[in-house]
Scaffold this active site. Sequence first.
Site, PDB file in Angstrom:
ATOM      1  N   ASP A   1       0.853  -1.031  -0.172  1.00  0.00           N
ATOM      2  CA  ASP A   1      -0.123  -0.078  -0.028  1.00  0.00           C
ATOM      3  C   ASP A   1       0.791   1.399   0.109  1.00  0.00           C
ATOM      4  O   ASP A   1       1.882   1.467   0.634  1.00  0.00           O
ATOM      5  CB  ASP A   1      -0.998  -0.146   1.236  1.00  0.00           C
TER       6      ASP A   1
ATOM      7  N   GLU B   1       2.077   0.127  -4.936  1.00  0.00           N
ATOM      8  CA  GLU B   1       1.030   1.283  -5.122  1.00  0.00           C
ATOM      9  C   GLU B   1       1.656   2.624  -4.869  1.00  0.00           C
ATOM     10  O   GLU B   1       2.019   2.944  -3.751  1.00  0.00           O
ATOM     11  CB  GLU B   1      -0.205   1.074  -4.385  1.00  0.00           C
TER      12      GLU B   1
END
Length: 597
Positions: free
Chosen positions: A283, A325
């Site tokens: 993330d 990401e």
Amino acid sequence: MSAVVEPTVHLGMGAIPHAEGVAFRVWAPFADSVSIVGTFNDWNPSIDVCRKDEHGNWYGDVLGAKPGDEYKFMLSNGKDTFGRIDPRAREVTSSIGNAVVVDPNFAWEGDDFHMPSWNELVIYEMHIGTFNTKKGVGTFESAIERLPYLRDLGINAVELMPLAEFAGDYSWGYNPAHPYAIEMAYGGPLGLKMFVREAHKLGIAVIVDVVYNHFGPSDLDLWQFDGWSENGKGGIYFYNDHRSTTPWGDTRPDYGRGEVRQYIFDNAMMWLEEYRADGLRYDMTLYMRSINGDENERIEEGYSLTQWINKEIEHRFPGKITIAEDLRNNSMMTQVANLGGANFGSQWDANFVHPIRQTIIEIDDKNRSMEKVRDAVCYRYNVDAFERVIYTESHDEVANGKQRVVSEIDRSDKPGRYAIKRSTLGAALVLTSPGIPMLLQAQEFLRDKWFDDGCPIDWARCEEFHGIVTMYTDLIKLRLNRGSSTAGLSGQHIDFYHLDDNEKVIVFRRWKAGGPGDDVVVVMNFAEGEVKDYRIGFPAAGHWQLRFNSDNRMYNELLDEIPVSSVFAQDEAYDGQAQSATLNVPAYSCQIFSQDK
């Protein structure tokens, strides 16, 4: 005279089951004392007292303790005494409850799964809590029931939104309270192992979303874990200065402290070793490598930590994937570590999703730029087309003020012609462009509105739009060359040789080695109105079979079904190709052509 036998010291951190009991080891360098309390000693802190080593680790061995026992660490620091959940607990009764000793043994039933090559992956982003439930929270068990559906759709990899124990039962998962524990509302560690095992049986890889840019911020026993902190901040697991601040709380891990680096490194290995996951998606790595997302305020030790983990995964688990990401179009994220890169296998591609979503949801045809589409389709990081994950929907892209593509186009409860045609045109572009394609759960049956962790999927919609599910299935079959005639769709190469910004028509060729059964020609119309007798070039003469027509009314009754067919390319040069043919191109449609071997 007999020799004195020293007691066995068991290696490892956290709870370490062995034949005679369970050993425990915890890092708490500033604690004055540590003891283990649990169901095995009636929670009495004076019985199982730990001893400290020179590295700040406390160790105790509880004979007779066993898997299933609940426990905590009791620590003292000065006048304060407090309980803490084991930072490496694999299971907790709840995010504010007790740790549970977990049996490391599991019946994998001969699992020897190897994930597909990255150029042949089709990823399905899934949120366990909303994937398959009519009431309450979805579980690994309920998700297993739908795995055959995903196999039949053609999916060969699922990417699970974060699974680490979070506060409460409802969450996206990006607030990990206990990074090693598996969310009990989903089914805990046993449930996850069962899910991975059953997915592997059906040929589906499992990628796990991990959150290392922050922890918590709520229900966080890591906070001031052993009683020490500076500046009123988080203590041993966190930065205790301005570097602690993130958009999600004051809880950025201290990537420069060796024990914290090891803690995160071991966590990454846990998913791949203990749960046999096939990859990790990190993330928002931007907040691991910089403060407040500012490239000028770099956190070098956060960047080097990703290098260390990714290099080890590449070495220890060849073929398993790491995905960043980062969303800053930074080629260094997928560059090899030897050249200074972060060594990720692939990354979510903002250069694809943002211009393509904008193009698809744009109301006025004349405002659609085919040059933007071309640039998005042809973009790549470094030399490998599959260093990017491409999509029109992800959990981030359909929340926080944004909605599913069908709802961005048509806010009514039942999508109309425009929403159906343009959303599926976007999906066709995802599944025919270079890169690793990703779908968001229920995209294939036109899930509408926005992502909500308390709103489960309406599976009745799957039946209502069963034709659209068939369309996605057909596209995925072509992407994965199930008919042995479209190998080029998983190849490295693209030639975007036709761009008509007046008619809003594009044509590109995909190929691996080239030739019949390999070359694929994709024709798309991004505007209203059929384009008739339209000439385009083809890379070879002869019959080009129509493999897919998104305007086919078998997919949905609202489609136009303008007659289209296979074509015969003749020796008339066009579009820089030696051969060409004419065809009809329906509004907002995709046609895919290839030749038989």
